[in-house]
Design a protein around this motif. Structure first.
Motif, PDB file in Angstrom:
ATOM      1  N   LEU A  63      -7.805 -13.642   3.969  1.00  0.00           N
ATOM      2  CA  LEU A  63      -7.752 -12.360   3.336  1.00  0.00           C
ATOM      3  C   LEU A  63      -7.667 -11.178   4.044  1.00  0.00           C
ATOM      4  CD1 LEU A  63      -8.870 -10.890   0.460  1.00  0.00           C
ATOM      5  CD2 LEU A  63     -11.108 -10.827   1.527  1.00  0.00           C
ATOM      6  N   GLY A  64      -6.647 -10.274   3.631  1.00  0.00           N
ATOM      7  CA  GLY A  64      -6.485  -9.171   4.171  1.00  0.00           C
ATOM      8  C   GLY A  64      -5.400  -8.762   5.417  1.00  0.00           C
ATOM      9  N   ASN A  65      -5.322  -7.502   5.765  1.00  0.00           N
ATOM     10  CA  ASN A  65      -4.196  -7.256   6.767  1.00  0.00           C
ATOM     11  C   ASN A  65      -4.943  -6.058   7.201  1.00  0.00           C
ATOM     12  OD1 ASN A  65      -3.381  -5.304   4.853  1.00  0.00           O
ATOM     13  ND2 ASN A  65      -1.496  -6.110   4.532  1.00  0.00           N
TER      14      ASN A  65
ATOM     15  N   GLY B 156     -11.212 -14.708 -12.793  1.00  0.00           N
ATOM     16  CA  GLY B 156     -11.029 -14.632 -11.326  1.00  0.00           C
ATOM     17  C   GLY B 156      -9.806 -13.656 -10.931  1.00  0.00           C
ATOM     18  N   LEU B 158      -7.789 -10.330 -10.419  1.00  0.00           N
ATOM     19  CA  LEU B 158      -8.221  -8.899 -10.032  1.00  0.00           C
ATOM     20  C   LEU B 158      -7.184  -7.933 -10.853  1.00  0.00           C
ATOM     21  CD1 LEU B 158      -8.413  -9.398  -6.123  1.00  0.00           C
ATOM     22  CD2 LEU B 158     -10.248  -9.102  -7.781  1.00  0.00           C
ATOM     23  N   HIS B 175       2.603  -3.942   0.552  1.00  0.00           N
ATOM     24  CA  HIS B 175       1.245  -3.850   1.087  1.00  0.00           C
ATOM     25  C   HIS B 175       0.390  -4.772   0.495  1.00  0.00           C
ATOM     26  CE1 HIS B 175      -2.332  -1.945   2.669  1.00  0.00           C
ATOM     27  NE2 HIS B 175      -2.670  -1.975   1.289  1.00  0.00           N
ATOM     28  N   PHE B 176       0.135  -4.881  -0.896  1.00  0.00           N
ATOM     29  CA  PHE B 176      -0.949  -5.533  -1.578  1.00  0.00           C
ATOM     30  C   PHE B 176      -0.276  -6.920  -1.851  1.00  0.00           C
ATOM     31  CE2 PHE B 176      -2.119  -1.521  -3.202  1.00  0.00           C
ATOM     32  CZ  PHE B 176      -3.256  -1.263  -3.211  1.00  0.00           C
ATOM     33  N   ASP B 178       0.938  -8.675   0.549  1.00  0.00           N
ATOM     34  CA  ASP B 178       0.249  -9.086   1.842  1.00  0.00           C
ATOM     35  C   ASP B 178      -0.924  -9.270   2.239  1.00  0.00           C
ATOM     36  OD1 ASP B 178       1.286  -9.800   4.796  1.00  0.00           O
ATOM     37  OD2 ASP B 178       0.296  -7.950   5.339  1.00  0.00           O
ATOM     38  N   ARG B 179      -1.558  -8.185   1.736  1.00  0.00           N
ATOM     39  CA  ARG B 179      -3.060  -8.159   2.054  1.00  0.00           C
ATOM     40  C   ARG B 179      -3.853  -9.308   1.093  1.00  0.00           C
ATOM     41  NH1 ARG B 179      -6.421  -2.740   2.608  1.00  0.00           N
ATOM     42  NH2 ARG B 179      -5.632  -3.003   4.551  1.00  0.00           N
ATOM     43  N   PHE B 180      -3.330  -9.348  -0.384  1.00  0.00           N
ATOM     44  CA  PHE B 180      -4.188 -10.099  -1.209  1.00  0.00           C
ATOM     45  C   PHE B 180      -3.080 -11.288  -1.430  1.00  0.00           C
ATOM     46  CE2 PHE B 180      -6.046  -6.092  -2.145  1.00  0.00           C
ATOM     47  CZ  PHE B 180      -7.048  -6.293  -1.548  1.00  0.00           C
ATOM     48  N   GLU B 182      -3.751 -14.374  -1.147  1.00  0.00           N
ATOM     49  CA  GLU B 182      -4.595 -15.628  -1.545  1.00  0.00           C
ATOM     50  C   GLU B 182      -5.098 -15.355  -2.948  1.00  0.00           C
ATOM     51  OE1 GLU B 182      -4.828 -18.849  -0.006  1.00  0.00           O
ATOM     52  OE2 GLU B 182      -3.158 -18.004   1.179  1.00  0.00           O
ATOM     53  N   GLU B 183      -4.718 -14.057  -3.491  1.00  0.00           N
ATOM     54  CA  GLU B 183      -5.379 -13.832  -4.821  1.00  0.00           C
ATOM     55  C   GLU B 183      -4.455 -13.711  -6.059  1.00  0.00           C
ATOM     56  OE1 GLU B 183      -8.673 -13.080  -5.092  1.00  0.00           O
ATOM     57  OE2 GLU B 183      -9.311 -13.009  -2.999  1.00  0.00           O
ATOM     58  N   ARG B 201      -0.068 -16.939  -3.538  1.00  0.00           N
ATOM     59  CA  ARG B 201       1.027 -17.403  -2.645  1.00  0.00           C
ATOM     60  C   ARG B 201       2.074 -17.432  -3.064  1.00  0.00           C
ATOM     61  NH1 ARG B 201      -1.948 -22.704   0.300  1.00  0.00           N
ATOM     62  NH2 ARG B 201      -4.077 -21.364   1.042  1.00  0.00           N
TER      63      ARG B 201
END
Lengths: 449, 269
Positions: A63-65, B156, B158, B175-176, B178-180, B182-183, B201
């Motif tokens: 989770l995250g970067n 579940g 977001l 940005h998003f 990459d950051r999330f 797995e969501e 993914r």
């Protein structure tokens, strides 16, 4: 197995400490919300809360970067950026520093987060994009080593078990086992050790349990670690990174009578000798109403803090040295003028500067011209001579610069190159300060004394 | 955009009208070149057009995928990464005269008058204007990287609703995602009626929702679970306790976090 041992050790530490202090009673039933309130409140005076300095891509399964420019997620009522979940692990503390709200002689509600609580909070805030990561500091519970061990468990859990890939900033606790500092460095992005006060005499007076030597030791250790790690990374690209976003520190301003000159010299040597990324300045707030310290009635010395930050930027990005800005004879910054304008007025023989000729490093020394403007000028003048009209067009603000520059040999208006004349004009243009808007008063000093 | 910043010293004799989309704007630019119009006497306006002028020919250009593609290729080939990024930011801008600014910037670039990175020639009024609107878009996109607030729904997912002035979703996708990665998440831009979908993914994509879907999303706040409200409560506690009373400065807070963002931020609800 390792984790089980760590867990039992945690309980053990907790038990040992609480038994010895006998404070567990009555506090054990604090809700998570109350704990968060107490431990946020106790952490808020720490200013070193940036999320910058490292670019890291997301990973599959994690989770995250992290973004090198830093991202502000919110702003609190005092106008400071909130980017990290800034909390103390515990506000129990064995030390008795006069300036600190968590000192052991204060009668405040004490509590401690469990590692799970911190991990849960961080993950659930991060997933909702409330925060950029975690900033973990702590009061000293038991011994420095014990404290650091507990903090390590939190960070370990977060990074290894929950696969948290966001930003983590951890305090290194002076006096803790160096091995723990090293281990922590491989998990955290940024580490910091607070210098607290600029001189060791002041430190002795206000924080009798802390010593300059023990503070500088982990700072040096982290610096050496970063340098060695860089060499490792050259040889082996996938070597684990050590404190990749660098280290920072903070100095409390206005609690003790050091001069700005002393503080700037300390900052300069921290940048040069310890290769710090940032030195933060924290205007002192007398939270304990301690009579031996400046009264809280006057409010925190915000203007002084502002001037120090301005000078700090001059050191880091503008190629200035501390001894150029201040001296033994003039040990404090001017109340009315920012450090750069002040410097320029003392060096009028260098001005006016010709915009089309002087080097980039000299452009940076012109009041009113910052890094962005200087870069734009250098780029734009490749394509022909610039005049004042051009400067305006490319977005250079001339309000203050016009007294110090010529374009093609001409000044914008007829200007006397006299200190008093220019000072008067600069003062006429009100400086844009972030805080006077609310009417906070500051002490008036005579400028020409 | 105020007209004082750039005042063209000619009156346009041809005005091309196009729709407000990358395809529309690029097609209009293509048409201007195809018909060999001189940039000095040509303007591009977004439909339905500004005040009509006398002695001016108005041509409405239909968006055409092939034409747009050719313009895009030319931009990529001739100007390099930074300039094409700036041009794309311009296209996502809220400004009505963006099409004209982009057209003239491209014309400047293709005229070979300037060497080096096109966006450095800020003396040129059009390039300066483009740089200004680009900054505005990029700044808003950067703000939203921090100010977007997700709410976790019962399934579940977001979910986040935003009201940006510019069309910033394409600029925050990477940005998003990459950051999330797995969501599963959705960012819904209420002003531009578009949303960003990301499935765990997988590649993210932009989606134009139906009316009913939008109505459903606008009321999502009322159906949040108790756990979600608890997390919000915790963050609000944090947000309030972190402020230092002695330094209170609401004006500074408002300068840095303007009120228009706060409607969707739980910090201030």
């Amino acid at each position: 197995m390792e984790e089980r041992i760590a867990q039992s050790r945690f309980e053990l530490c907790k038990g040992k400490y609480f038994i010895s202090s006998g404070e567990e009673k009555g506090n054990s039933n604090l809700s998570l919300q109350q704990k968060l309130e107490i431990l946020t409140d106790a952490a808020k005076y720490d200013v070193a809360c940036t999320s910058s300095g490292i670019n890291r891509k997301g990973k599959a399964g994690a989770l995250g970067n992290a973004a090198a420019c830093g991202i502000c997620h919110s702003f609190s009522a005092d106008g400071r950026c909130i980017s990290l979940l800034k909390i103390l692990m515990t506000n129990h503390c064995i030390y008795d520093c006069k300036y600190c709200i968590n000192r052991c002689s204060n009668d405040v509600v004490r509590t401690i987060f469990t590692p799970e609580e911190i991990v849960d909070l961080t993950i659930s805030f991060y997933r909702r994009n409330y925060i950029e990561g975690l900033f973990l500091s702590s009061g000293i519970i038991g011994t420095p080593t014990m404290t650091m061990e507990l903090m390590y468990q939190v960070i370990y859990k977060l990074r290894k078990e929950e696969k948290f890939n966001g930003y983590i900033h951890v305090k290194a606790i002076p006096g803790a086992d160096p091995f723990l500092v090293t281990q922590m460095g491989y998990l955290a992005d940024r580490m910091s050790v607070n210098l607290e006060l600029a001189t060791s005499e002041a430190l002795q007076e206000l924080a009798p349990n802390k010593h300059r030597k023990t503070i500088l030791a982990p700072m040096r250790q982290i610096q050496t670690g970063i340098t060695e790690n860089k060499e490792e990374l050259v040889l082996y690209k996938k070597a684990p990174k050590f404190v990749a976003a660098g280290q920072s520190t903070q100095i409390i301003i206005g609690a003790t009578p050091e001069t700005d000159y002393q503080i700037m010299q300390v900052s300069e040597s921290l940048y040069q000798k310890f290769e710090l990324k940032r030195v933060f300045y924290s205007a002192f707030v007398n939270v304990n109403q301690d009579t031996s310290l400046p009264s809280p009635m006057a409010g925190p010395p915000l203007l002084r803090e502002h001037r120090l930050y301005q000078a700090d930027f001059l050191l880091r990005f503008y190629g200035f040295e501390a001894k150029e800005l201040l001296s033994e004879k003039k040990p404090n910054f001017s109340v009315y003028l920012d450090p750069k304008a002040d410097w320029a007025l003392q060096h009028l023989e260098l001005f006016p500067m010709e915009i089309n000729k002087v080097s980039y490093s000299m452009l940076l020394r012109i009041p009113g011209i910052g890094v962005t403007s200087a870069r734009r000028i250098v780029k734009a003048r490749k394509n022909g001579k610039l005049n004042f009209e051009h400067l305006k067009k490319i977005g250079v603000v001339l309000k203050r610069a016009l007294y110090f520059i010529t374009c093609d040999g001409k000044m914008m208006y007829p200007t006397k190159m006299e200190e008093e004349y220019i000072t008067r004009n600069l003062l006429y243009e009100k400086e844009n300060l972030p805080f006077l808007q609310e009417g906070i008063q500051y002490e008036q000093l005579s400028l020409f004394s | 955009m105020s007209s004082s910043l750039y005042s063209p010293d000619y009156s346009a004799q041809t005005v091309l009208l196009c729709e407000d989309s990358p395809e529309g704007i690029f097609s209009a630019i293509y048409t201007a070149y195809e018909r060999k119009f001189s940039p000095n006497y040509t303007k591009i306006e977004l439909l339905p057009g500004e005040n009509y002028q006398l002695f001016t020919e108005y041509i409405t250009v239909e968006g055409d995928r092939e034409k747009a593609k050719k313009v895009k290729q030319t931009i990529d080939k001739r100007f390099g990464g930074l300039t094409s990024y700036v041009i794309w930011c311009g296209i996502y801008s809220k400004e009505r005269d963006k099409a004209d600014i982009i057209y003239h910037t491209i014309a400047r670039g293709l005229s070979k008058k300037y060497r080096g990175e096109l966006t450095d020639f800020l003396q040129d009024p059009y390039i300066m204007m483009l740089s200004k609107i680009q900054k505005n878009v990029a700044k808003e996109a950067h703000h939203y990287k921090g100010f977007i607030r997700f709410a976790q729904l019962d399934n579940g997912i977001l979910f986040s609703k935003i009201n940006p002035k510019n069309y910033i979703l394409p600029l925050v996708v990477s940005h998003f995602s990459d950051r999330f990665s797995e969501e599963d998440f959705v960012i819904y831009d209420e002003n531009h009626h578009v949303c960003l979908f990301h499935e765990r993914r997988k590649e993210s994509y932009l989606y134009l929702p139906e009316k009913e879907e939008e109505l459903h999303w606008q009321k999502i706040e009322e159906r949040l679970s108790k756990e979600e409200l608890e997390v919000r409560g915790l963050f609000k506690t944090f947000h309030q306790s972190i402020a230092i009373e002695y330094r209170k400065n609401l004006k500074l807070q408002q300068n840095l976090l303007p009120l228009r963002f706060r409607g969707n931020m739980i910090d201030f609800l």
